[in-house]
Design a protein around this motif. Structure first.
Motif, PDB file in Angstrom:
ATOM      1  N   GLN A 176       0.817  -1.209   0.000  1.00 40.17           N
ATOM      2  CA  GLN A 176       0.000   0.000   0.000  1.00 40.17           C
ATOM      3  C   GLN A 176       0.861   1.274   0.000  1.00 40.17           C
ATOM      4  O   GLN A 176       0.359   2.356   0.314  1.00 40.17           O
ATOM      5  N   THR A 177       2.136   1.135  -0.354  1.00 41.77           N
ATOM      6  CA  THR A 177       3.056   2.266  -0.253  1.00 41.77           C
ATOM      7  C   THR A 177       2.572   3.472  -1.040  1.00 41.77           C
ATOM      8  O   THR A 177       2.632   4.611  -0.558  1.00 41.77           O
ATOM      9  N   ASP A 178       2.083   3.225  -2.270  1.00 40.38           N
ATOM     10  CA  ASP A 178       1.687   4.342  -3.138  1.00 40.38           C
ATOM     11  C   ASP A 178       0.173   4.544  -3.175  1.00 40.38           C
ATOM     12  O   ASP A 178      -0.340   5.255  -4.031  1.00 40.38           O
ATOM     13  N   VAL A 179      -0.538   3.911  -2.247  1.00 36.36           N
ATOM     14  CA  VAL A 179      -1.996   4.063  -2.208  1.00 36.36           C
ATOM     15  C   VAL A 179      -2.352   5.304  -1.391  1.00 36.36           C
ATOM     16  O   VAL A 179      -1.909   5.465  -0.254  1.00 36.36           O
ATOM     17  N   ARG A 180      -3.174   6.211  -1.989  1.00 34.42           N
ATOM     18  CA  ARG A 180      -3.639   7.397  -1.256  1.00 34.42           C
ATOM     19  C   ARG A 180      -4.892   7.093  -0.446  1.00 34.42           C
ATOM     20  O   ARG A 180      -5.019   7.459   0.708  1.00 34.42           O
ATOM     21  N   HIS A 181      -5.866   6.415  -1.075  1.00 33.94           N
ATOM     22  CA  HIS A 181      -7.096   6.031  -0.392  1.00 33.94           C
ATOM     23  C   HIS A 181      -7.865   5.054  -1.275  1.00 33.94           C
ATOM     24  O   HIS A 181      -7.394   4.687  -2.360  1.00 33.94           O
ATOM     25  N   TYR A 182      -9.047   4.640  -0.806  1.00 35.31           N
ATOM     26  CA  TYR A 182      -9.920   3.747  -1.568  1.00 35.31           C
ATOM     27  C   TYR A 182     -11.295   4.407  -1.706  1.00 35.31           C
ATOM     28  O   TYR A 182     -11.708   5.211  -0.862  1.00 35.31           O
ATOM     29  N   ARG A 183     -12.014   4.049  -2.785  1.00 33.95           N
ATOM     30  CA  ARG A 183     -13.360   4.569  -2.998  1.00 33.95           C
ATOM     31  C   ARG A 183     -14.324   3.398  -3.155  1.00 33.95           C
ATOM     32  O   ARG A 183     -14.068   2.485  -3.949  1.00 33.95           O
ATOM     33  N   ILE A 184     -15.422   3.443  -2.391  1.00 37.59           N
ATOM     34  CA  ILE A 184     -16.447   2.400  -2.457  1.00 37.59           C
ATOM     35  C   ILE A 184     -17.574   2.901  -3.359  1.00 37.59           C
ATOM     36  O   ILE A 184     -18.157   3.966  -3.123  1.00 37.59           O
ATOM     37  N   PHE A 185     -17.893   2.125  -4.414  1.00 43.34           N
ATOM     38  CA  PHE A 185     -18.969   2.460  -5.344  1.00 43.34           C
ATOM     39  C   PHE A 185     -20.096   1.455  -5.194  1.00 43.34           C
ATOM     40  O   PHE A 185     -19.868   0.244  -5.221  1.00 43.34           O
ATOM     41  N   VAL A 186     -21.325   1.944  -5.051  1.00 48.88           N
ATOM     42  CA  VAL A 186     -22.516   1.086  -5.040  1.00 48.88           C
ATOM     43  C   VAL A 186     -23.182   1.237  -6.399  1.00 48.88           C
ATOM     44  O   VAL A 186     -23.564   2.350  -6.800  1.00 48.88           O
ATOM     45  N   VAL A 187     -23.319   0.105  -7.125  1.00 49.41           N
ATOM     46  CA  VAL A 187     -23.796   0.125  -8.507  1.00 49.41           C
ATOM     47  C   VAL A 187     -25.036  -0.758  -8.602  1.00 49.41           C
ATOM     48  O   VAL A 187     -25.055  -1.871  -8.040  1.00 49.41           O
ATOM     49  N   LYS A 188     -26.076  -0.286  -9.278  1.00 48.80           N
ATOM     50  CA  LYS A 188     -27.247  -1.137  -9.505  1.00 48.80           C
ATOM     51  C   LYS A 188     -26.793  -2.409 -10.216  1.00 48.80           C
ATOM     52  O   LYS A 188     -25.979  -2.359 -11.150  1.00 48.80           O
TER      53      LYS A 188
END
Length: 1022
Positions: A176-188
């Protein structure tokens, strides 16, 4: 993907190409990495026509880890799986275990390690530009590509019908060295197949949920305002899938979607918390019981609460189904109200859930049922159980454990009293300590204690724990005399009730005690000795002991080392006579027990230096202080000890096996033989090393790995050890253990005590490469039993032994197959039934399983499961990896669901009397409902044979020993031809009970119903 370490390679290569060859300090060269000037504490130098640059400065600028081994003069650097090692003065070096020749060896210049750039010239480099005029090296590193998360899953609560019902969990990438953050998407769900990385990057910030790197390993609860990617609020009865996007500095990665999830439209009621039960009175019935609780956090779906009392012995079996079945006579209804905390007081006629009156002497546990406003029992929720309470009307009794003379003040301060608190302090306000002369103790009762005035006892507040206290200087006995030396006393403790409804409780008397000024210095106890080193002097001898019980009169301790042959003649007088401080070791008080190694120059009591090969015993003398100076006390001798040269020994026979198919460290089982001598071993560390790096993995390398996530700790057991690693286990470079990588395993014996840091490394294990090769094993002993009377599949209980390879199992699925198709039923058939949804999902529990089927289940072909038809049950074990599922053999039993139990109407007013004429009994009854009645059966029972139950009545009916009455009739005449239930003819002068059994017609009613008997009748001769 290029690694940042390649930039170092390129830098050094450019130095070799562009710098002039001269044996002097190089002209000032500036190095820029991604536009930032690299600052070093020493400029590059030229030696023997080769350019050398400071290694540590560049590595640290590129975020590489550097480790220096002083003993071997080796510097090793680590960066994202790449290892570079070189030894000062050596003409060879290694990059990931590949040996490279050096024209000029690495060396130390002005206290800094410098390396010839040709050493790294053969490696791939980043984009490098050289400006000879400005003497500038420009390095542009390649961006790091981030990886996608995996194992995206959603846990549903179905409490709110919005986003709050969703809890998202995923496994982040190992790096995760170069990971800034995560985004959770809810999709139909219907849009999920076309949702890709391009679309994900265009989603507005208001339509996704951000998760920080630090929270990536936790459940993320969505909110009521969470929207799907189209900007619509999450709602019930809509199918969704969830994606997670990894956001890096310059790159993105999109996960696979979760399984489809749907929030139900009818949320379940929330459960209450903090259920507390109290005994508040002494009526001996329900009025003694008060139950309080914190209402459900969300109560919009709740119509009210039901408070129930369960005998504690039955509490473990009390569940939601049992709570839903409790009738209104056996619980207290509580409305929601506006307060966050609610309570219920039971009445004098209150009963527990079994229907029995609440009474003293019984232990109860309270439960609270949250009732759904939809009036659907399955949506109700049951609380956790309360504390168990036994109703009683008295305070429980404290118990004195000891009394002791602890001082020489000549008053109450010399008397220490220790006692166990009352087992149940709910009725206790506090305690009173009474000092009674031993001659009067036999007559000191609870009634006498109640008469003692307040100046003649010591009041103590309860603490929730057992107590030990020294009495005050002004303490008096119960007759008002000051507590003093020379008088024999006994002590009592009384538990004082916190309500006038309860009575106090008096302890038994203590043992007798007479205070005196005879207290002297006390000796230490529990002396232990250990061989703590290999210095061949006093430093090898560790002495531990328990401090004197009372240290007030002690100044310090003296440790005497005595040759074993002289120990029997070593007494207090001998110890007091040793005045040379070189012949003993002083240990000062700390207020606690002591443990110390003797100094290097420590000597025995004869003046000889302590050394190996001599058998010793150790004594400790407590040296008095103040007025007790010279009043010393000598301990008993320790066990004998002979010092030797011992060191930490390594584990041996390290073997590895691939035991699971999870694709993680859980697949790797490590077995090894314990160290030959574990006396100096504190525990072991298991290191997993890539096979290519194993040749250079040494004891110093292992000792330098301080991060606890990069090894697995195993504690010694006294025997050889076997350990399956965890799913989060990593190799020594910090990468998660995974399939397809060749590893070797080392075990480090970690020294304890004075051997801390004196470790020993095992030889490497054989190589192992993990893979998914194991098939899932089918479950065994599938059984299906009918245990209900609902007339649907929920009547069937399925049980089976779990798969022998449950580590590779994801879940189980029960399939009901018509008996005629069972003999030819295959795995392909089972997979088709699962695809069509004709199964019951069963969670694996780590043990054998027993579970009811669901009422709406269809058979394997999608047909309704009907009463009277015959079936067998199969269980499919699905895999959590790439293995195929496994189908069990069919259940041993062919099952058919039963019919729903509908009792026939019960008759009323059964009467029997002697009629006119010989041997004549008239029986009559009433019945306002004939629906489901086939006919009636009159059963005659001698009083001496006892009464009938419905079961025994049905048995006598089946035997034919009854009198039949038509459905429309309401009476019958019994004569001499009539027989009783045992087949005996009707007789004179014999008391009989007469029963009427309603016989079900099998359609509107399915079971017979027995009415209460008429009053006994005796046939008399005229």
């Amino acid at each position: 993907m290029r690694k940042a370490i390649s930039a170092l390679v390129a830098i050094m290569t450019m130095f070799a190409v562009f710098l002039p060859h001269q044996t002097q300090a190089a002209s000032v060269i500036r190095i820029y990495i991604d536009g930032t000037l690299l600052q070093t504490d020493q400029n590059p130098v030229i030696v023997n026509g080769r350019t050398l640059v400071p290694l540590r400065g560049i590595y640290e600028a590129l975020n590489a880890s550097v480790m220096w081994d002083q003993k071997t003069q080796t510097v090793t650097a680590f960066k994202r799986g790449t290892t570079v090692a070189l030894k000062i003065g050596d003409r060879t070096a290694t990059i990931d275990q590949q040996t490279t020749q050096l024209d000029t060896p690495a060396q130390i210049v002005n206290g800094r390690t410098v390396v010839p750039v040709r050493f790294v010239s053969e490696a791939l480099g980043e984009e490098v530009t050289w400006d000879p005029k400005a003497q500038i090296v420009i390095i542009t590193t390649s961006p790091e590509e981030v990886e996608a998360v995996f194992n995206v899953s959603v846990a549903l609560e179905n409490l709110y019908t919005d986003g709050r019902d969703m809890n998202v969990k995923f496994t982040p990438p190992s790096d995760q060295t170069d990971v800034r953050h995560y985004r959770i998407f809810v999709v139909k769900a219907e849009q999920a197949s076309s949702f890709d990385l391009t679309k994900a990057k265009k989603v507005r910030s208001s339509n996704y949920t951000t998760v920080s790197v630090n929270n990536a390993n936790r459940n993320t609860a969505l909110s009521s305002q969470t929207k799907d990617v189209d900007g619509e609020l999450i709602r019930a009865n809509q199918a969704y899938r969830v994606f997670v996007m990894t956001v890096g500095s310059e790159s993105y990665a999109l996960s696979h979607s979760s399984s489809p999830i749907v929030i139900t439209g009818s949320p379940a009621a929330g459960a209450v918390t903090q259920v507390t039960m109290s005994d508040v009175s002494d009526y001996g019935d329900g009025r003694d019981v008060l139950v309080s609780f914190a209402k459900a956090q969300v109560d919009a779906n709740i119509s009210g609460y039901r408070v129930m009392l369960v005998k504690s012995k039955d509490a473990s079996k009390f569940n939601l189904a049992a709570a839903n079945a409790v009738t209104s006579d056996y619980y207290i209804a509580v409305s929601k109200g506006n307060s966050s905390t609610l309570s219920a007081m039971f009445g004098s006629a209150a009963r527990d859930v079994s229907g029995e009156l609440i009474t003293n002497g019984e232990t109860y546990t309270a439960f609270v049922l949250s009732v759904s406003h939809n009036a659907v029992a399955s949506l109700n929720r049951l609380s956790a159980p309360s504390n168990a309470v036994t109703l009683a009307a008295v305070v429980s009794v404290p118990a004195i454990t000891s009394v002791a003379d602890v001082g020489n003040n000549g008053d109450g301060r010399d008397l220490r009293v220790s006692f166990r608190k009352a087992p149940d302090e709910s009725r206790v306000r506090g305690y009173r300590v009474f000092v009674v002369r031993s001659a009067d103790a036999g007559n000191f009762t609870l009634a006498e204690a109640a008469k003692v005035s307040s100046g003649r006892y010591h009041e103590v507040s309860k603490t929730g724990s057992d107590m030990s206290l020294t009495l005050p200087s002004g303490m008096r006995d119960v007759k008002g005399n000051a507590v003093t030396n020379g008088v024999s006393y006994r002590v009592f403790v009384m538990g004082v009730a916190n309500s006038s409804l309860y009575s106090n409780a008096l302890s038994a008397p203590s043992s007798s005690i007479t205070l005196s000024n005879a207290n002297t210095v006390e000796a230490v106890t529990s002396i232990s000795v250990g061989d703590a080193g290999d210095a061949n002097n006093g430093q090898d001898l560790r002495v531990s002991f328990r401090k004197a019980a009372g240290e007030n009169n002690i100044n310090h301790y003296r440790i005497f080392v005595v040759k074993d042959a002289n120990a029997n003649s070593f007494h207090l007088a001998t110890a007091n006579a040793i005045t040379d401080p070189a012949f003993y070791t002083i240990a000062y008080k700390t207020g606690g027990d002591l443990s110390l190694q003797l100094p290097t120059g420590a000597r025995d009591v004869n003046g000889a230096l302590i050394q190996n090969g001599v058998k010793y015993r150790v004594f400790v003398m407590s040296v008095g202080d103040g007025i007790y100076w010279g009043t010393n006390a000598l301990s008993s001798a320790s066990a004998a000890i002979t010092l030797t040269n011992n060191s930490v020994s390594p584990a041996t026979n390290v073997t590895v096996n691939d035991v699971n198919d999870t694709g993680t460290g859980q697949d790797l089982k490590v077995t090894f033989a314990k160290a030959a001598d574990e006396g100096r071993v504190q525990y072991y560390r298991i290191f997993v090393v890539r096979s290519g790096n194993a040749g250079s993995f040494t004891l110093s390398t292992a000792n330098a790995i301080a991060h606890p996530e990069y090894y697995t700790t195993v504690y010694k057991t006294g025997g050889d050890l076997s350990q399956v690693l965890s799913s989060q286990a990593r190799d020594v470079n910090g990468a998660y253990i995974q399939n397809g990588v060749s590893y070797r395993v080392f075990v480090l014996s970690v020294g304890g005590g004075s051997y801390n840091g004196t470790n020993a490394l095992s030889a490497a294990s054989p190589e192992i490469t993990l893979s998914n090769q194991r098939a899932v094993a089918a479950v065994k002993n599938v059984k299906a039993v009918v245990k209900g009377t609902n007339g649907d599949p929920s009547d069937i209980e399925v049980s089976f032994n779990m798969s022998e390879t449950e580590y590779a199992v994801n879940d189980y699925r029960a399939i009901v197959v018509p008996a005629g198709a069972a003999d030819t039923y295959t795995l392909a058939d089972a997979n088709r039934a699962v695809t069509n949804g004709n199964y019951v999902w069963i969670q694996k529990l780590g043990r054998d399983i027993s579970q009811r089927l669901t009422a709406t289940l269809k058979d394997s072909e999608g047909q309704t499961i009907r009463s009277g038809d015959r079936y067998r049950v199969f269980v499919l074990a699905t895999a959590n990896g790439n293995a195929s599922p496994a189908l069990s053999s069919p259940s041993d039993d062919i099952v058919s669901i039963g019919q729903r139990t509908i009792p026939a109407p019960e008759v009323q007013n059964v009467a029997a009397e002697q009629g006119v004429g010989p041997m004549n009994v008239i029986v009559s009854f009433t019945n306002s409902n004939e629906a489901g009645i086939a006919h009636y059966a009159i059963l005659l029972v001698r009083d001496s044979d006892g009464g009938l139950t419905e079961s025994t009545a049905n048995g006598y009916y089946s035997a034919g020993n009854y009198t039949r009455v038509d459905r429309t009739a309401r009476s019958a005449v019994l004569t001499g031809a009539t027989v009783d239930v045992n087949g005996a003819p009707l007789a004179y002068n014999t008391p009989y009970k007469v029963y009427v059994l309603s016989i079900a017609d099998g359609a509107a009613a399915t079971v017979n119903k027995l009415a209460a008997s008429a009053a006994s009748v005796t046939l008399r001769e005229n």
